[in-house]
Design a protein around this motif. Structure first.
Motif, PDB file in Angstrom:
ATOM      1  N   PRO A  91       0.811  -1.222   0.000  1.00  9.27           N
ATOM      2  CA  PRO A  91       0.000   0.000   0.000  1.00  9.27           C
ATOM      3  C   PRO A  91       0.844   1.272   0.000  1.00  9.27           C
ATOM      4  CG  PRO A  91      -0.919  -1.591   1.523  1.00  9.27           C
ATOM      5  CD  PRO A  91       0.400  -2.140   1.079  1.00  9.27           C
ATOM      6  N   TYR A  92       1.965   1.270   0.722  1.00  7.49           N
ATOM      7  CA  TYR A  92       2.835   2.450   0.739  1.00  7.49           C
ATOM      8  C   TYR A  92       3.416   2.701  -0.650  1.00  7.49           C
ATOM      9  CZ  TYR A  92       6.292   5.810   2.439  1.00  7.49           C
ATOM     10  OH  TYR A  92       7.034   6.953   2.651  1.00  7.49           O
ATOM     11  N   SER A 188       4.659  -7.219  12.030  1.00  9.49           N
ATOM     12  CA  SER A 188       3.790  -6.078  12.314  1.00  9.49           C
ATOM     13  C   SER A 188       2.399  -6.289  11.721  1.00  9.49           C
ATOM     14  CB  SER A 188       4.393  -4.798  11.733  1.00  9.49           C
ATOM     15  OG  SER A 188       4.246  -4.789  10.318  1.00  9.49           O
ATOM     16  N   LEU A 189       1.514  -5.346  11.999  1.00  9.40           N
ATOM     17  CA  LEU A 189       0.162  -5.397  11.451  1.00  9.40           C
ATOM     18  C   LEU A 189       0.102  -5.019   9.980  1.00  9.40           C
ATOM     19  CD1 LEU A 189      -1.985  -3.924  14.367  1.00  9.40           C
ATOM     20  CD2 LEU A 189      -1.517  -6.310  13.792  1.00  9.40           C
ATOM     21  N   ARG A 190       1.255  -4.784   9.371  1.00  6.95           N
ATOM     22  CA  ARG A 190       1.291  -4.637   7.926  1.00  6.95           C
ATOM     23  C   ARG A 190       0.885  -5.949   7.255  1.00  6.95           C
ATOM     24  NH1 ARG A 190       3.980  -6.670   4.321  1.00  6.95           N
ATOM     25  NH2 ARG A 190       5.294  -7.740   5.836  1.00  6.95           N
ATOM     26  N   ALA A 191       1.052  -7.050   7.977  1.00  4.03           N
ATOM     27  CA  ALA A 191       0.806  -8.385   7.430  1.00  4.03           C
ATOM     28  C   ALA A 191      -0.516  -8.943   7.950  1.00  4.03           C
ATOM     29  CB  ALA A 191       1.948  -9.322   7.801  1.00  4.03           C
ATOM     30  N   VAL A 192      -1.061  -9.912   7.213  1.00 11.15           N
ATOM     31  CA  VAL A 192      -2.424 -10.341   7.482  1.00 11.15           C
ATOM     32  C   VAL A 192      -2.550 -11.223   8.723  1.00 11.15           C
ATOM     33  CG1 VAL A 192      -2.363 -12.376   5.959  1.00 11.15           C
ATOM     34  CG2 VAL A 192      -4.537 -11.210   6.406  1.00 11.15           C
ATOM     35  N   LYS A 273     -10.746   0.236   2.580  1.00 12.36           N
ATOM     36  CA  LYS A 273      -9.399   0.817   2.586  1.00 12.36           C
ATOM     37  C   LYS A 273      -8.304  -0.239   2.570  1.00 12.36           C
ATOM     38  CE  LYS A 273      -9.013   1.404   7.639  1.00 12.36           C
ATOM     39  NZ  LYS A 273      -8.849   2.408   8.715  1.00 12.36           N
ATOM     40  N   ARG A 274      -8.675  -1.492   2.830  1.00  7.66           N
ATOM     41  CA  ARG A 274      -7.683  -2.565   2.819  1.00  7.66           C
ATOM     42  C   ARG A 274      -7.582  -3.261   1.458  1.00  7.66           C
ATOM     43  NH1 ARG A 274      -6.561  -4.221   8.354  1.00  7.66           N
ATOM     44  NH2 ARG A 274      -7.922  -3.109   9.808  1.00  7.66           N
ATOM     45  N   LEU A 275      -8.416  -2.891   0.514  1.00  2.00           N
ATOM     46  CA  LEU A 275      -8.413  -3.533  -0.799  1.00  2.00           C
ATOM     47  C   LEU A 275      -7.343  -2.930  -1.704  1.00  2.00           C
ATOM     48  CD1 LEU A 275     -12.260  -3.681  -1.470  1.00  2.00           C
ATOM     49  CD2 LEU A 275     -10.776  -5.606  -0.835  1.00  2.00           C
ATOM     50  N   PRO A 323      -1.078  -1.004  17.497  1.00  5.17           N
ATOM     51  CA  PRO A 323      -1.924   0.185  17.558  1.00  5.17           C
ATOM     52  C   PRO A 323      -3.404  -0.178  17.683  1.00  5.17           C
ATOM     53  CG  PRO A 323      -1.134  -0.197  15.332  1.00  5.17           C
ATOM     54  CD  PRO A 323      -0.386  -1.154  16.200  1.00  5.17           C
ATOM     55  N   GLY A 324      -4.155   0.747  18.259  1.00  8.49           N
ATOM     56  CA  GLY A 324      -5.559   0.465  18.566  1.00  8.49           C
ATOM     57  C   GLY A 324      -6.443   0.280  17.352  1.00  8.49           C
ATOM     58  N   ASP A 325      -6.153   0.971  16.228  1.00  9.22           N
ATOM     59  CA  ASP A 325      -7.048   0.838  15.095  1.00  9.22           C
ATOM     60  C   ASP A 325      -6.761  -0.380  14.237  1.00  9.22           C
ATOM     61  OD1 ASP A 325      -4.767   1.525  13.728  1.00  9.22           O
ATOM     62  OD2 ASP A 325      -5.542   3.382  12.884  1.00  9.22           O
ATOM     63  N   ASN A 326      -5.639  -1.081  14.543  1.00 13.67           N
ATOM     64  CA  ASN A 326      -5.325  -2.357  13.894  1.00 13.67           C
ATOM     65  C   ASN A 326      -5.174  -2.257  12.371  1.00 13.67           C
ATOM     66  OD1 ASN A 326      -7.504  -4.007  16.227  1.00 13.67           O
ATOM     67  ND2 ASN A 326      -5.329  -3.668  16.400  1.00 13.67           N
ATOM     68  N   TYR A 327      -4.833  -1.090  11.845  1.00 15.17           N
ATOM     69  CA  TYR A 327      -4.575  -1.013  10.411  1.00 15.17           C
ATOM     70  C   TYR A 327      -3.276  -0.263  10.195  1.00 15.17           C
ATOM     71  CZ  TYR A 327      -4.883  -0.134   5.433  1.00 15.17           C
ATOM     72  OH  TYR A 327      -4.623  -0.073   4.084  1.00 15.17           O
ATOM     73  N   VAL A 328      -2.333  -0.933   9.570  1.00 13.31           N
ATOM     74  CA  VAL A 328      -1.025  -0.368   9.305  1.00 13.31           C
ATOM     75  C   VAL A 328      -0.742  -0.493   7.806  1.00 13.31           C
ATOM     76  CG1 VAL A 328       1.460  -0.562   9.757  1.00 13.31           C
ATOM     77  CG2 VAL A 328      -0.190  -0.947  11.600  1.00 13.31           C
ATOM     78  N   VAL A 329      -0.360   0.604   7.175  1.00 13.61           N
ATOM     79  CA  VAL A 329      -0.029   0.567   5.748  1.00 13.61           C
ATOM     80  C   VAL A 329       1.352  -0.054   5.574  1.00 13.61           C
ATOM     81  CG1 VAL A 329       0.480   1.981   3.734  1.00 13.61           C
ATOM     82  CG2 VAL A 329      -1.466   2.511   5.194  1.00 13.61           C
TER      83      VAL A 329
END
Length: 329
Positions: A91-92, A188-192, A273-275, A323-329
């Protein structure tokens, strides 16, 4: 190969796979110099979480892969280089393709040039299964076409070809290792997989991208062992090796596996946003690692169920790091 006292440079050592490769090499007796990105807080990433006895053995050098002089200095006196340093977020790469390409391509060029000029005995270059794009045939062997479906994958294809060119043009003893979806402690949460585990433990629903894509997940300790074997076998020079489990699973079925080991069953939602962009999404990856088995003597030792259980135990002990929102790019 006897690693005792062998001087080794590991780029990307502070990261997920890099920290495991570093740890394994120290345990084998190598003198490891991790090359990490400079920061003013001297944050060493996952190296700071290794056993203190291992940390004491490390000769950490800070610098930037894009700085040819820094790379050359770091590589002085090294016999083997494991090049894992890269910008790896897909995504980055959509948002900042130039930065990703410059880091992954020029950084690799600097490593290869330093290794050539210093007469390094072996370079282990890190590729990725993403270079294959959506499988045209399965299982995917090393002769599968390369498809740049994201700026990240395109940058890694370019880096792979640079490594190939230095072998062909300068006889640089380089081996390309192509890992498929490594997972395990320190990811990290970059991965599924850590994303699913953390959500299953802390939330009332699972939010992911496309659940129908298929991946080949390999436990990171097995992945690290594949890297080290690539440096030990003379017949590996000039070759490319897939490092994968040989099993594919949809993300939806992976969620079911996590429900099974956590004992929690939650609603699963697709979050826009994860697609990935439609043509950029890699639909299917399934490794044929028979070449690694034949030449390196490498085979995965940890199956998915055991690997998930080990990863769950680690995540449970480190929930405060996520992180609390559990979404990392």
């Amino acid at each position: 190969m006897n690693w005792n006292g062998v001087p080794v440079l590991v780029t990307g050592a502070a990261g997920f796979i890099g920290s495991h490769v570093t740890e394994l090499l120290v345990r084998r007796g190598a003198r490891v110099r991790p090359f990490v990105r400079y920061n003013s807080t001297r944050n060493l990433g996952w190296l700071a979480h290794l056993d203190p006895a291992i940390q004491q053995e490390l000769d950490v050098v800070a610098g930037d892969l894009g700085d040819a002089e820094a790379v050359l200095q770091a590589a002085q006196g090294m016999e083997v280089i494991f090049h894992l340093g890269a910008m790896i977020s897909i995504p980055y790469s959509y948002a900042h393709p130039r930065e990703v390409v410059e880091t992954n391509l020029i950084g690799t060029l600097n490593i290869l040039t330093a290794a050539r000029d210093l007469g390094v005995r072996r370079v282990i270059h890190t590729s990725t299964s993403e270079v294959y794009g959506t499988a045209r045939f399965v299982p995917i062997d090393e002769n599968h076409p390369l498809q740049g479906q994201s700026p990240y994958s395109a940058s890694k294809i370019g880096a792979d070809k640079l490594a190939e060119s230095f072998f062909c043009s300068y006889e640089l003893p380089v081996v390309t290792v192509r890992p498929f979806n490594a997972y395990g402690p320190r990811q990290s949460l970059r991965a599924v997989i850590p994303t699913i585990l953390v959500q299953a433990l802390t939330r009332d629903r699972i939010q992911l991208g496309d659940l129908s894509t298929k991946r080949d997940f390999t436990y990171v300790v097995d992945t690290a062992a594949g890297f080290v074997r690539a440096a030990e076998v003379d017949e590996a020079v000039g070759e490319v090796f897939n490092i994968g489990s040989g099993r594919e699973i949809t993300i939806g079925d992976l969620v079911e596996e996590v429900f099974s080991i956590t004992g929690r069953r939650l609603p699963v939602e697709q979050e826009a946003k994860r697609l990935r962009p439609t043509r950029s999404e890699v639909r299917r990856l399934w490794a044929d690692s028979s070449k690694a088995a034949r030449i390196l003597g490498w085979r995965p030792q940890v199956d998915l169920r055991e690997g998930l259980e080990r990863t769950l135990a680690w995540v449970n002990d480190h929930l405060d790091r996520f992180p609390g929102d559990n979404y990392v790019v």
